[in-house]
Design a protein around this motif. Sequence first.
Motif, PDB file in Angstrom:
ATOM      1  N   HIS A 203       0.795  -1.220   0.000  1.00  0.00           N
ATOM      2  CA  HIS A 203       0.000   0.000   0.000  1.00  0.00           C
ATOM      3  C   HIS A 203       0.833   1.278   0.000  1.00  0.00           C
ATOM      4  O   HIS A 203       0.267   2.375   0.019  1.00  0.00           O
ATOM      5  CB  HIS A 203      -0.921   0.026   1.225  1.00  0.00           C
ATOM      6  CG  HIS A 203      -1.846  -1.141   1.299  1.00  0.00           C
ATOM      7  ND1 HIS A 203      -2.937  -1.288   0.474  1.00  0.00           N
ATOM      8  CD2 HIS A 203      -1.823  -2.243   2.094  1.00  0.00           C
ATOM      9  CE1 HIS A 203      -3.568  -2.419   0.757  1.00  0.00           C
ATOM     10  NE2 HIS A 203      -2.912  -3.015   1.743  1.00  0.00           N
ATOM     11  N   SER A 204       2.156   1.182  -0.013  1.00  0.00           N
ATOM     12  CA  SER A 204       2.978   2.391   0.055  1.00  0.00           C
ATOM     13  C   SER A 204       4.115   2.339  -0.964  1.00  0.00           C
ATOM     14  O   SER A 204       4.601   1.260  -1.324  1.00  0.00           O
ATOM     15  CB  SER A 204       3.548   2.575   1.461  1.00  0.00           C
ATOM     16  OG  SER A 204       4.412   1.523   1.803  1.00  0.00           O
ATOM     17  N   THR A 236       4.195   7.779  -0.274  1.00  0.00           N
ATOM     18  CA  THR A 236       2.740   7.763  -0.439  1.00  0.00           C
ATOM     19  C   THR A 236       2.168   6.479   0.138  1.00  0.00           C
ATOM     20  O   THR A 236       2.762   5.400   0.027  1.00  0.00           O
ATOM     21  CB  THR A 236       2.334   7.864  -1.914  1.00  0.00           C
ATOM     22  OG1 THR A 236       2.863   6.743  -2.644  1.00  0.00           O
ATOM     23  CG2 THR A 236       2.850   9.152  -2.532  1.00  0.00           C
ATOM     24  N   TYR A 237       1.001   6.624   0.760  1.00  0.00           N
ATOM     25  CA  TYR A 237       0.274   5.476   1.317  1.00  0.00           C
ATOM     26  C   TYR A 237      -1.171   5.576   0.864  1.00  0.00           C
ATOM     27  O   TYR A 237      -1.785   6.650   0.946  1.00  0.00           O
ATOM     28  CB  TYR A 237       0.347   5.473   2.842  1.00  0.00           C
ATOM     29  CG  TYR A 237      -0.459   4.358   3.480  1.00  0.00           C
ATOM     30  CD1 TYR A 237       0.121   3.108   3.694  1.00  0.00           C
ATOM     31  CD2 TYR A 237      -1.783   4.560   3.857  1.00  0.00           C
ATOM     32  CE1 TYR A 237      -0.624   2.082   4.271  1.00  0.00           C
ATOM     33  CE2 TYR A 237      -2.518   3.542   4.447  1.00  0.00           C
ATOM     34  CZ  TYR A 237      -1.930   2.297   4.643  1.00  0.00           C
ATOM     35  OH  TYR A 237      -2.662   1.286   5.212  1.00  0.00           O
ATOM     36  N   SER A 238      -1.722   4.476   0.382  1.00  0.00           N
ATOM     37  CA  SER A 238      -3.109   4.480  -0.072  1.00  0.00           C
ATOM     38  C   SER A 238      -3.746   3.127   0.214  1.00  0.00           C
ATOM     39  O   SER A 238      -3.216   2.088  -0.184  1.00  0.00           O
ATOM     40  CB  SER A 238      -3.181   4.787  -1.576  1.00  0.00           C
ATOM     41  OG  SER A 238      -4.513   4.778  -2.030  1.00  0.00           O
ATOM     42  N   SER A 243      -5.595   8.019   2.195  1.00  0.00           N
ATOM     43  CA  SER A 243      -4.376   8.280   1.426  1.00  0.00           C
ATOM     44  C   SER A 243      -3.544   9.311   2.172  1.00  0.00           C
ATOM     45  O   SER A 243      -4.089  10.195   2.841  1.00  0.00           O
ATOM     46  CB  SER A 243      -4.694   8.774   0.015  1.00  0.00           C
ATOM     47  OG  SER A 243      -5.345  10.021   0.050  1.00  0.00           O
ATOM     48  N   ASN A 244      -2.236   9.190   2.062  1.00  0.00           N
ATOM     49  CA  ASN A 244      -1.338  10.111   2.757  1.00  0.00           C
ATOM     50  C   ASN A 244      -0.063  10.287   1.942  1.00  0.00           C
ATOM     51  O   ASN A 244       0.462   9.326   1.375  1.00  0.00           O
ATOM     52  CB  ASN A 244      -0.990   9.591   4.148  1.00  0.00           C
ATOM     53  CG  ASN A 244      -0.250  10.630   4.975  1.00  0.00           C
ATOM     54  OD1 ASN A 244      -0.859  11.516   5.564  1.00  0.00           O
ATOM     55  ND2 ASN A 244       1.078  10.524   5.029  1.00  0.00           N
ATOM     56  N   THR A 245       0.425  11.521   1.889  1.00  0.00           N
ATOM     57  CA  THR A 245       1.698  11.825   1.235  1.00  0.00           C
ATOM     58  C   THR A 245       2.561  12.633   2.187  1.00  0.00           C
ATOM     59  O   THR A 245       2.123  13.674   2.698  1.00  0.00           O
ATOM     60  CB  THR A 245       1.480  12.627  -0.062  1.00  0.00           C
ATOM     61  OG1 THR A 245       0.651  11.889  -0.953  1.00  0.00           O
ATOM     62  CG2 THR A 245       2.816  12.915  -0.740  1.00  0.00           C
TER      63      THR A 245
END
Length: 432
Positions: A203-204, A236-238, A243-245
């Motif tokens: 996921h990242s 990045t994580y989704s 989601s996160n950057t």
Amino acid sequence: MKRKIFATSGCLLLLMMGSQHSAQKINFKSHELSSNGYLRTGFGWSDGGQMVNFITPDNMHKFRMGNEANHYAELQFNYRYKNKDSVNLYEVTYMMAKFIPFGSDHYKQFPETTQLYGKINKVVKNANIWVGKRYYDRRNVEMLDYFWINSAQNSQIGIGLENYQIENSGNMNLAFMRFKYGNNDSHSYVTDFRYLDIPVSGHSKVNLLGQYSVKTEDDITNIPKSTGYAVGGWWTYSKKTISNTSTLIFRKGSSITESTYSGKTISENIGNKIMYNLDKASSIDVINNFVYDDQRRHAIQASLTYQYSDFGGGNIVENEIIIDNKVSKNLFSVGFRYLYYINKHFNLALEAGNDYMKNNRSGVEGSLQKVTFSPQVSWDYGYYSRPVLRPFITYAHWSDSFVGNTGVSDFNTRLINKNNGISFGLQLEVWW
């Protein structure tokens, strides 16, 4: 004029709503023509006058909702040639854009050509070759309209190789851009290398950036040649609703840009005063952007940004005496936008943020707090769903040290002696 713009925008809204689920494409044998674009428009008032922006002095961004005193539009056309195997071999892209501050007559000017480039696709290992004037892989925090990577905007021309596949290990991109400054012979050149989408887990991913830039000597303003570089990356994580950057970028010398809307090197002079010594100047950006959206009940975007800028020297008085050793600027911003879905076409939005600024050169230090409420009419569920119609009310409060520089414009100076203000109005935002 405001009524004409907004009436036209209302027609565009209906057209966009009717086309949300239909392809914006025209196909003829091996040829395909498509279009896409962006529009925001509306009207608003601040303290009974023309709407103004609430933003700290020297800042590079602001919290956007209920705080955009302008009209802006982009219209892009894309031509693609396909072979018998339905592979896009050649592309040509043209885009024009128009920015009109509330109260101005900029609508009389013809839109600017912001992109015009060609591309040959899948030359080697799915990599594409492009050449021309373009927005090159821009990255931003949408809530702030903050483009923390924007290497090519306002360039004269660029050339690049993108999406060179590394088996099971992401892809590499290389670009070279040329910029021109004013009517003289000063130019800058930027080489931009990116290694993108390196898998870390299911996921990242990790992305890496490296730049090298050169700005030529300017004989008219007696600015010497300068060089610079930038290094950094983002993670990045989704996963499902999240989601996160997270981003970290260091810039040195001529790789420090004039704004988040341009890849041009920042000017060393403002008027006749030297502001930056690019041989020693540097900056560092730390950014985190988080989005949660279940597309049924709740959505939230939260951001944290920090920038430290070293001007590369001290303050100099008129007789060229250096009165201190080092001048720097700190910018810190934290805030969120929350959406509560009533149904797919209606949600309640609340945005709140705090911006802090300290500039050792101007001696100004302070903060600005801003909060906006809007009952939004939207096309569908989704934080990024557009079109959206926003009636809004905004309240902002700022430090006394910002009085006279915050909440004022060429068309409204009613808040020039105040440290707080209220705006209200209506905004339409569409992209397709």
